[in-house]
Design an enzyme around this catalytic site. Sequence first.
Site, PDB file in Angstrom:
ATOM      1  N   SER A 198      28.148  12.781  32.916  1.00 22.53           N
ATOM      2  CA  SER A 198      29.408  12.678  32.164  1.00 22.53           C
ATOM      3  C   SER A 198      30.011  11.289  32.320  1.00 22.53           C
ATOM      4  O   SER A 198      29.750  10.594  33.309  1.00 22.53           O
ATOM      5  CB  SER A 198      30.409  13.708  32.701  1.00 22.53           C
ATOM      6  OG  SER A 198      31.698  13.493  32.160  1.00 22.53           O
ATOM      7  N   TYR A 211      34.903  18.154  39.789  1.00 19.68           N
ATOM      8  CA  TYR A 211      33.929  18.012  38.694  1.00 19.68           C
ATOM      9  C   TYR A 211      33.370  16.589  38.629  1.00 19.68           C
ATOM     10  O   TYR A 211      32.155  16.378  38.572  1.00 19.68           O
ATOM     11  CB  TYR A 211      34.618  18.379  37.386  1.00 19.68           C
ATOM     12  CG  TYR A 211      33.793  18.158  36.143  1.00 19.68           C
ATOM     13  CD1 TYR A 211      32.880  19.115  35.709  1.00 19.68           C
ATOM     14  CD2 TYR A 211      33.923  16.989  35.384  1.00 19.68           C
ATOM     15  CE1 TYR A 211      32.133  18.916  34.555  1.00 19.68           C
ATOM     16  CE2 TYR A 211      33.174  16.784  34.239  1.00 19.68           C
ATOM     17  CZ  TYR A 211      32.280  17.756  33.829  1.00 19.68           C
ATOM     18  OH  TYR A 211      31.533  17.546  32.692  1.00 19.68           O
TER      19      TYR A 211
HETATM   20  P1  NAD Z   1      29.433  24.862  27.419  1.00 23.74           P
HETATM   21  O1  NAD Z   1      30.475  25.741  27.969  1.00 23.74           O
HETATM   22  O2  NAD Z   1      28.954  25.134  26.054  1.00 23.74           O
HETATM   23  O3  NAD Z   1      28.150  24.856  28.362  1.00 23.74           O
HETATM   24  C1  NAD Z   1      28.190  25.002  29.759  1.00 23.74           C
HETATM   25  C2  NAD Z   1      27.227  26.123  30.105  1.00 23.74           C
HETATM   26  O4  NAD Z   1      27.047  26.160  31.521  1.00 23.74           O
HETATM   27  C3  NAD Z   1      27.729  27.500  29.722  1.00 23.74           C
HETATM   28  O5  NAD Z   1      27.349  27.841  28.412  1.00 23.74           O
HETATM   29  C4  NAD Z   1      27.067  28.392  30.758  1.00 23.74           C
HETATM   30  O6  NAD Z   1      25.974  29.065  30.197  1.00 23.74           O
HETATM   31  C5  NAD Z   1      26.561  27.436  31.819  1.00 23.74           C
HETATM   32  N1  NAD Z   1      27.019  27.864  33.138  1.00 23.74           N
HETATM   33  C6  NAD Z   1      28.207  27.600  33.737  1.00 23.74           C
HETATM   34  N2  NAD Z   1      28.263  28.203  34.931  1.00 23.74           N
HETATM   35  C7  NAD Z   1      27.079  28.862  35.094  1.00 23.74           C
HETATM   36  C8  NAD Z   1      26.539  29.685  36.130  1.00 23.74           C
HETATM   37  N3  NAD Z   1      27.221  29.915  37.266  1.00 23.74           N
HETATM   38  N4  NAD Z   1      25.317  30.229  35.932  1.00 23.74           N
HETATM   39  C9  NAD Z   1      24.623  30.003  34.786  1.00 23.74           C
HETATM   40  N5  NAD Z   1      25.074  29.209  33.789  1.00 23.74           N
HETATM   41  C10 NAD Z   1      26.293  28.662  33.949  1.00 23.74           C
HETATM   42  O7  NAD Z   1      29.995  23.381  27.553  1.00 23.74           O
HETATM   43  P2  NAD Z   1      29.321  21.940  27.398  1.00 23.74           P
HETATM   44  O8  NAD Z   1      30.454  21.025  27.324  1.00 23.74           O
HETATM   45  O9  NAD Z   1      28.284  21.930  26.354  1.00 23.74           O
HETATM   46  O10 NAD Z   1      28.648  21.722  28.815  1.00 23.74           O
HETATM   47  C11 NAD Z   1      27.297  21.334  28.989  1.00 23.74           C
HETATM   48  C12 NAD Z   1      27.210  20.197  29.987  1.00 23.74           C
HETATM   49  O11 NAD Z   1      27.828  19.050  29.427  1.00 23.74           O
HETATM   50  C13 NAD Z   1      27.923  20.455  31.321  1.00 23.74           C
HETATM   51  O12 NAD Z   1      27.101  19.977  32.374  1.00 23.74           O
HETATM   52  C14 NAD Z   1      29.163  19.604  31.211  1.00 23.74           C
HETATM   53  O13 NAD Z   1      29.627  19.194  32.469  1.00 23.74           O
HETATM   54  C15 NAD Z   1      28.618  18.442  30.417  1.00 23.74           C
HETATM   55  N6  NAD Z   1      29.637  17.591  29.791  1.00 23.74           N
HETATM   56  C16 NAD Z   1      30.464  18.113  28.855  1.00 23.74           C
HETATM   57  C17 NAD Z   1      31.412  17.284  28.294  1.00 23.74           C
HETATM   58  C18 NAD Z   1      32.370  17.793  27.257  1.00 23.74           C
HETATM   59  O14 NAD Z   1      33.307  17.072  26.931  1.00 23.74           O
HETATM   60  N7  NAD Z   1      32.188  18.975  26.724  1.00 23.74           N
HETATM   61  C19 NAD Z   1      31.510  15.949  28.687  1.00 23.74           C
HETATM   62  C20 NAD Z   1      30.633  15.456  29.639  1.00 23.74           C
HETATM   63  C21 NAD Z   1      29.689  16.292  30.187  1.00 23.74           C
END
Ligand code: NAD
Length: 306
Positions: A198, A211
């Site tokens: 991130s 985080y």
């Molecule tokens: P999202 O909610 O769609 O995806 C996150 C997924 O993590 C969930 O769908 C869930 O299935 C999984 N998860 C969480 N806890 C879990 C557990 N205990 N066991 C199994 N699965 C679990 O959101 P996203 O934003 O697409 O997140 C995906 C990645 O992107 C993450 O690592 C997040 O930190 C990273 N990210 C997101 C952003 C943003 O702005 N959305 C920015 C930077 C990084």
Amino acid sequence: MTDTSSDTATRDQFTFSDPTKLYARIDTEEQYQSGPGLDRDMQERADLGEQTYRGSGRLVGRKALITGGDSGIGGATAIAFAREGADVAISYLPEEEPDAQRIAALIHDAGRTAVCLPGDITDPAFCRDLVQQAATQLDGLDILVNNAGKQQNRPSLEEISDEQLDETLRTNISAMFWITKAALKHLPAGATIVNTTSIQAYSPSPTLLDYAATKGAINNFTKGLAASLAPKGIRVNAVAPGPIWTPLQTAGGQPPEELPSVGEGTGLGRWGQPAELAPAFVFLASPESSYVVGETLNVNGGMTSP
Ligand code: NAD
Ligand code: MG
């Protein structure tokens, strides 16, 4: 053709477009969901590329496991991988089954095998079983995308409970160790690992201390693991998203009242959509990136990154 309308009926990821104008119709309004949050229940659905991602044979015959593949960035990546010719296993929490089934149907529509593996990756025994199930049901494994993540905003360090700290560390970084360690015996030379880090790795928000620390750790782990596995022909890289419109953000990732304005801090002045992340994962997973090792590819709409 120049597309400024963000009309998904006529565009794909190759359509020449003004990136400041894309997704102007998606209203990132104030909302809140408990738990991990569902894509299905977002008031303004994220774009996972369902209507737009066009494959061109970049991952034909590959076998991928994507954690958090039910929604958001992982869901968009699952759709893209399938349309590029890969069979895909997705991991997610049991309460996310409706989102997972939707992604599995889209993988099937692309003519590929979908494997759904619900469970909690904060449990190391589940992580080992997850990898074994994926490798068995896909008959091998040559792409691992460590993408699942937990993000809960808190106003200060004092308000981060021991339970939250433990869950964030386990979900975001410990599981990456457990899953990758279990995957190694299945991954052949040529296999690729892509970790989701991130912008928070470089620019930690005061409200995301736990985080952001895990995201710094993921960047570090990616570089060290890349050096460790490169001699075996296994490449490890990372994608570092900026603010992307996903369930995680609407489920406490940000304070709900800040959701409408979060994207304004980027050069493009808007939230990114999961569909805009998938091509970065495809590039790093595919052989076309054969000399790219230990890299973090920033996809953040123009935020300052190293
Ligand atoms: P999202 O909610 O769609 O995806 C996150 C997924 O993590 C969930 O769908 C869930 O299935 C999984 N998860 C969480 N806890 C879990 C557990 N205990 N066991 C199994 N699965 C679990 O959101 P996203 O934003 O697409 O997140 C995906 C990645 O992107 C993450 O690592 C997040 O930190 C990273 N990210 C997101 C952003 C943003 O702005 N959305 C920015 C930077 C990084
Ligand atoms: Mg989800």
